[in-house]
Design a protein around this motif. Structure first.
Motif, PDB file in Angstrom:
ATOM      1  N   SER A 192       0.815  -1.222   0.000  1.00 54.79           N
ATOM      2  CA  SER A 192       0.000   0.000   0.000  1.00 54.79           C
ATOM      3  C   SER A 192       0.843   1.264   0.000  1.00 54.79           C
ATOM      4  CB  SER A 192      -0.938   0.008   1.208  1.00 54.79           C
ATOM      5  OG  SER A 192      -0.198  -0.035   2.418  1.00 54.79           O
ATOM      6  N   SER A 193       2.148   1.133   0.220  1.00 57.36           N
ATOM      7  CA  SER A 193       3.024   2.302   0.219  1.00 57.36           C
ATOM      8  C   SER A 193       3.500   2.672  -1.180  1.00 57.36           C
ATOM      9  CB  SER A 193       4.245   2.044   1.120  1.00 57.36           C
ATOM     10  OG  SER A 193       3.851   1.823   2.455  1.00 57.36           O
ATOM     11  N   PHE A 194       3.174   1.838  -2.161  1.00 57.20           N
ATOM     12  CA  PHE A 194       3.480   2.141  -3.556  1.00 57.20           C
ATOM     13  C   PHE A 194       2.219   2.700  -4.204  1.00 57.20           C
ATOM     14  CE2 PHE A 194       6.612  -0.988  -2.361  1.00 57.20           C
ATOM     15  CZ  PHE A 194       7.766  -0.599  -3.029  1.00 57.20           C
ATOM     16  N   SER A 195       2.384   3.734  -4.993  1.00 52.77           N
ATOM     17  CA  SER A 195       1.225   4.370  -5.626  1.00 52.77           C
ATOM     18  C   SER A 195       0.639   3.474  -6.706  1.00 52.77           C
ATOM     19  CB  SER A 195       1.647   5.701  -6.248  1.00 52.77           C
ATOM     20  OG  SER A 195       2.511   5.483  -7.360  1.00 52.77           O
ATOM     21  N   THR A 196      -0.585   3.795  -7.120  1.00 52.26           N
ATOM     22  CA  THR A 196      -1.230   3.045  -8.202  1.00 52.26           C
ATOM     23  C   THR A 196      -0.400   3.129  -9.478  1.00 52.26           C
ATOM     24  OG1 THR A 196      -3.410   3.514  -7.250  1.00 52.26           O
ATOM     25  CG2 THR A 196      -3.339   2.826  -9.559  1.00 52.26           C
ATOM     26  N   VAL A 197       0.184   4.307  -9.711  1.00 52.67           N
ATOM     27  CA  VAL A 197       1.040   4.494 -10.893  1.00 52.67           C
ATOM     28  C   VAL A 197       2.259   3.579 -10.818  1.00 52.67           C
ATOM     29  CG1 VAL A 197       2.511   6.115 -12.148  1.00 52.67           C
ATOM     30  CG2 VAL A 197       0.284   6.861 -11.283  1.00 52.67           C
ATOM     31  N   ALA A 198       2.870   3.494  -9.623  1.00 58.50           N
ATOM     32  CA  ALA A 198       4.046   2.636  -9.458  1.00 58.50           C
ATOM     33  C   ALA A 198       3.685   1.173  -9.706  1.00 58.50           C
ATOM     34  CB  ALA A 198       4.629   2.807  -8.062  1.00 58.50           C
ATOM     35  N   MET A 199       2.531   0.745  -9.173  1.00 53.40           N
ATOM     36  CA  MET A 199       2.095  -0.644  -9.371  1.00 53.40           C
ATOM     37  C   MET A 199       1.842  -0.938 -10.849  1.00 53.40           C
ATOM     38  SD  MET A 199       2.022  -2.192  -6.454  1.00 53.40           S
ATOM     39  CE  MET A 199       3.586  -1.334  -6.340  1.00 53.40           C
ATOM     40  N   ARG A 200       1.200   0.023 -11.519  1.00 55.38           N
ATOM     41  CA  ARG A 200       0.910  -0.148 -12.942  1.00 55.38           C
ATOM     42  C   ARG A 200       2.203  -0.192 -13.748  1.00 55.38           C
ATOM     43  NH1 ARG A 200      -2.352  -2.596 -16.345  1.00 55.38           N
ATOM     44  NH2 ARG A 200      -2.680  -1.452 -18.298  1.00 55.38           N
ATOM     45  N   THR A 201       3.157   0.653 -13.381  1.00 53.83           N
ATOM     46  CA  THR A 201       4.454   0.667 -14.055  1.00 53.83           C
ATOM     47  C   THR A 201       5.151  -0.675 -13.911  1.00 53.83           C
ATOM     48  OG1 THR A 201       4.749   3.051 -13.711  1.00 53.83           O
ATOM     49  CG2 THR A 201       6.741   1.747 -14.091  1.00 53.83           C
ATOM     50  N   PHE A 202       5.117  -1.224 -12.707  1.00 53.10           N
ATOM     51  CA  PHE A 202       5.783  -2.501 -12.446  1.00 53.10           C
ATOM     52  C   PHE A 202       5.164  -3.630 -13.256  1.00 53.10           C
ATOM     53  CE2 PHE A 202       6.199  -6.382  -9.769  1.00 53.10           C
ATOM     54  CZ  PHE A 202       7.567  -6.511  -9.826  1.00 53.10           C
ATOM     55  N   GLU A 203       3.857  -3.645 -13.365  1.00 45.59           N
ATOM     56  CA  GLU A 203       3.184  -4.743 -14.071  1.00 45.59           C
ATOM     57  C   GLU A 203       3.256  -4.623 -15.582  1.00 45.59           C
ATOM     58  OE1 GLU A 203      -0.225  -7.173 -12.074  1.00 45.59           O
ATOM     59  OE2 GLU A 203      -0.854  -5.080 -12.179  1.00 45.59           O
ATOM     60  N   THR A 204       3.421  -3.426 -16.101  1.00 47.27           N
ATOM     61  CA  THR A 204       3.395  -3.240 -17.556  1.00 47.27           C
ATOM     62  C   THR A 204       4.786  -3.084 -18.170  1.00 47.27           C
ATOM     63  OG1 THR A 204       3.076  -0.848 -17.281  1.00 47.27           O
ATOM     64  CG2 THR A 204       1.092  -2.205 -17.496  1.00 47.27           C
ATOM     65  N   SER A 205       5.816  -3.079 -17.339  1.00 48.76           N
ATOM     66  CA  SER A 205       7.178  -2.889 -17.847  1.00 48.76           C
ATOM     67  C   SER A 205       7.928  -4.211 -17.908  1.00 48.76           C
ATOM     68  CB  SER A 205       7.952  -1.916 -16.943  1.00 48.76           C
ATOM     69  OG  SER A 205       7.314  -0.650 -16.876  1.00 48.76           O
ATOM     70  N   SER A 206       8.866  -4.275 -18.826  1.00 52.03           N
ATOM     71  CA  SER A 206       9.785  -5.408 -18.876  1.00 52.03           C
ATOM     72  C   SER A 206      11.057  -5.026 -18.133  1.00 52.03           C
ATOM     73  CB  SER A 206      10.132  -5.769 -20.322  1.00 52.03           C
ATOM     74  OG  SER A 206       9.015  -6.317 -20.990  1.00 52.03           O
ATOM     75  N   TYR A 207      11.548  -5.948 -17.319  1.00 56.95           N
ATOM     76  CA  TYR A 207      12.772  -5.702 -16.571  1.00 56.95           C
ATOM     77  C   TYR A 207      13.861  -6.642 -17.056  1.00 56.95           C
ATOM     78  CZ  TYR A 207      10.195  -2.630 -13.489  1.00 56.95           C
ATOM     79  OH  TYR A 207       9.451  -1.585 -13.010  1.00 56.95           O
ATOM     80  N   THR A 208      15.062  -6.097 -17.180  1.00 64.23           N
ATOM     81  CA  THR A 208      16.196  -6.858 -17.669  1.00 64.23           C
ATOM     82  C   THR A 208      16.992  -7.416 -16.499  1.00 64.23           C
ATOM     83  OG1 THR A 208      16.372  -5.433 -19.628  1.00 64.23           O
ATOM     84  CG2 THR A 208      18.291  -6.785 -19.082  1.00 64.23           C
ATOM     85  N   VAL A 209      17.313  -8.691 -16.576  1.00 68.25           N
ATOM     86  CA  VAL A 209      18.162  -9.305 -15.563  1.00 68.25           C
ATOM     87  C   VAL A 209      19.574  -8.763 -15.761  1.00 68.25           C
ATOM     88  CG1 VAL A 209      19.070 -11.474 -14.650  1.00 68.25           C
ATOM     89  CG2 VAL A 209      16.730 -11.374 -15.554  1.00 68.25           C
ATOM     90  N   SER A 210      20.098  -8.079 -14.760  1.00 67.96           N
ATOM     91  CA  SER A 210      21.416  -7.451 -14.886  1.00 67.96           C
ATOM     92  C   SER A 210      22.522  -8.481 -14.685  1.00 67.96           C
ATOM     93  CB  SER A 210      21.560  -6.321 -13.864  1.00 67.96           C
ATOM     94  OG  SER A 210      21.785  -6.847 -12.562  1.00 67.96           O
ATOM     95  N   SER A 211      23.760  -8.036 -14.832  1.00 66.72           N
ATOM     96  CA  SER A 211      24.899  -8.918 -14.574  1.00 66.72           C
ATOM     97  C   SER A 211      25.181  -9.025 -13.081  1.00 66.72           C
ATOM     98  CB  SER A 211      26.152  -8.400 -15.308  1.00 66.72           C
ATOM     99  OG  SER A 211      26.454  -7.084 -14.892  1.00 66.72           O
ATOM    100  N   ALA A 212      24.517  -8.187 -12.283  1.00 65.35           N
ATOM    101  CA  ALA A 212      24.711  -8.201 -10.826  1.00 65.35           C
ATOM    102  C   ALA A 212      23.738  -9.200 -10.192  1.00 65.35           C
ATOM    103  CB  ALA A 212      24.515  -6.806 -10.240  1.00 65.35           C
ATOM    104  N   ILE A 213      23.969 -10.473 -10.465  1.00 67.36           N
ATOM    105  CA  ILE A 213      23.122 -11.517  -9.895  1.00 67.36           C
ATOM    106  C   ILE A 213      24.010 -12.565  -9.246  1.00 67.36           C
ATOM    107  CG2 ILE A 213      21.238 -11.162 -11.544  1.00 67.36           C
ATOM    108  CD1 ILE A 213      22.201 -13.642 -13.055  1.00 67.36           C
ATOM    109  N   ASP A 214      23.544 -13.114  -8.161  1.00 67.94           N
ATOM    110  CA  ASP A 214      24.243 -14.199  -7.489  1.00 67.94           C
ATOM    111  C   ASP A 214      23.243 -14.931  -6.604  1.00 67.94           C
ATOM    112  OD1 ASP A 214      23.870 -12.538  -5.262  1.00 67.94           O
ATOM    113  OD2 ASP A 214      25.942 -11.842  -5.240  1.00 67.94           O
ATOM    114  N   ARG A 215      23.747 -15.801  -5.767  1.00 71.58           N
ATOM    115  CA  ARG A 215      22.852 -16.581  -4.915  1.00 71.58           C
ATOM    116  C   ARG A 215      22.179 -15.728  -3.840  1.00 71.58           C
ATOM    117  NH1 ARG A 215      22.689 -22.031  -4.456  1.00 71.58           N
ATOM    118  NH2 ARG A 215      22.421 -21.760  -2.202  1.00 71.58           N
ATOM    119  N   MET A 216      22.665 -14.531  -3.652  1.00 70.77           N
ATOM    120  CA  MET A 216      22.063 -13.637  -2.657  1.00 70.77           C
ATOM    121  C   MET A 216      20.866 -12.878  -3.229  1.00 70.77           C
ATOM    122  SD  MET A 216      24.008 -10.792  -0.358  1.00 70.77           S
ATOM    123  CE  MET A 216      23.169  -9.869   0.931  1.00 70.77           C
TER     124      MET A 216
END
Length: 315
Positions: A192-216
């Motif tokens: 509830s601390s994220f705005s409706t716009v933020a939620m809509r942005t998250f659901e409608t956007s594609s996110y790229t898996v960066s090179s900064a990934i590990d088991r953490m």
């Protein structure tokens, strides 16, 4: 039986099902990044649930000094025995003295090798799982990754080995590791601390898996989303929790995550999808969709029921 490491690959660990319930004591959960592949590897190698195995990134080579049964799983896994290509997601008999080469044909993805038997590896805090950051687990119990010359002792299960019916997971039941379907997310405490716009942005956007990934954790890049929380108390972090730091770029917390975190969280990746996300490669794009917790629970129960039923059919 001795399993000798001839070539360690890029990053290879001994893992099991992790230190379940020990976050309250300050230990990370650990465990397999791709729990689905891990579970199938042990089943196909005639092991009990929770038996240690090897999680490898890159091609790994080993030699065994006794007859045994193995299985290799993961995303686009490969396996050969003494230079002969073998089928993955299937029980394979390996003769004494043979060399096993396995890995994933997709760079950066995880492959799992299960060897049938009782693994004689040290346990720390109830688990053999290796956590490099905590210097815990592994053959030396100091969190060391596997290296050339290491030897793993396994009491091979030779009972009825010659007459055992080999197990195969049919191709149509192997996980689809693509990302055409969105990753399901269960809303979290700070939703509830994220705005409706933020939620809509998250659901409608594609996110790229960066090179900064590990088991953490897996850091994603894309359209930023922010919460209206400036300060919050640290709280326990669940597997798959999506933290959003100040730059608005989501971070999905994985198996070796820290026990506490103070960033607001959009929610948590469904347990039905976390293994698929754990096999994502840098540069791949993923999409997310929110899912009600009861629907997520029903999906999980259905997936678990289907797996048990399928295992019964394979026996």
């Amino acid at each position: 039986m001795r399993i000798e490491v001839l070539s360690k690959g890029l990053f290879s660990l001994i893992i099991d099902n992790g230190r379940v319930g020990r976050q309250r004591d300050g230990f990370c959960e650990s465990g397999p990044m791709d729990s689905n592949a891990y579970d199938w590897a042990n089943f196909l190698a005639f092991n009990l649930d929770g038996t240690p195995c090897i999680e490898a990134i890159g091609e790994m080579r080993l030699r065994v000094d006794e007859d045994c049964i193995i299985a290799v799983t993961g995303r686009n896994p490969s396996l050969d025995i003494d230079g002969n290509a073998k089928t993955t997601y299937q029980s394979q008999k390996v003769p004494a003295g043979a060399t096993i080469t396995f890995g994933s044909t997709s760079l950066g993805c995880k492959a799992y090798l299960a060897v049938g038997g009782n693994w004689q590896v040290p346990k720390a805090v109830g688990s053999a799982c290796t956590v490099v950051r905590e210097q815990l687990g592994g053959l030396d119990n100091k969190g060391s990754v596997l290296k050339e010359g290491d030897c793993i002792e396994v009491l091979a299960n030779t009972r009825n080995q010659d007459s055992a019916k080999m197990r195969t997971l049919p191709q149509q039941h192997i996980d689809d590791y693509g990302f055409l379907e969105s990753i399901r997310v269960i809303p979290g405490y700070q939703f509830s601390s994220f705005s409706t716009v933020a939620m809509r942005t998250f659901e409608t956007s594609s996110y790229t898996v960066s090179s900064a990934i590990d088991r953490m954790g897996f850091r994603l890049t894309g359209e930023p989303v922010t919460a209206d929380i400036e300060n919050m108390r640290s709280e326990a972090i669940h597997l798959g929790a999506i933290q959003v730091p100040g730059d608005g770029q989501p971070i999905v917390m994985m198996r070796d995550r820290q026990t506490l975190g103070g960033y607001p969280k959009l929610g948590c990746v469904s347990p039905c999808d976390i293994s698929r996300l754990a096999q994502a490669m840098p540069g791949e794009k993923v999409n997310f969709v929110f899912q009600h917790e009861e629907e997520a629970r029903a999906d999980w129960l259905l997936m678990t029921s289907r797996r048990r039923r399928l295992q019964g059919e394979i026996l």
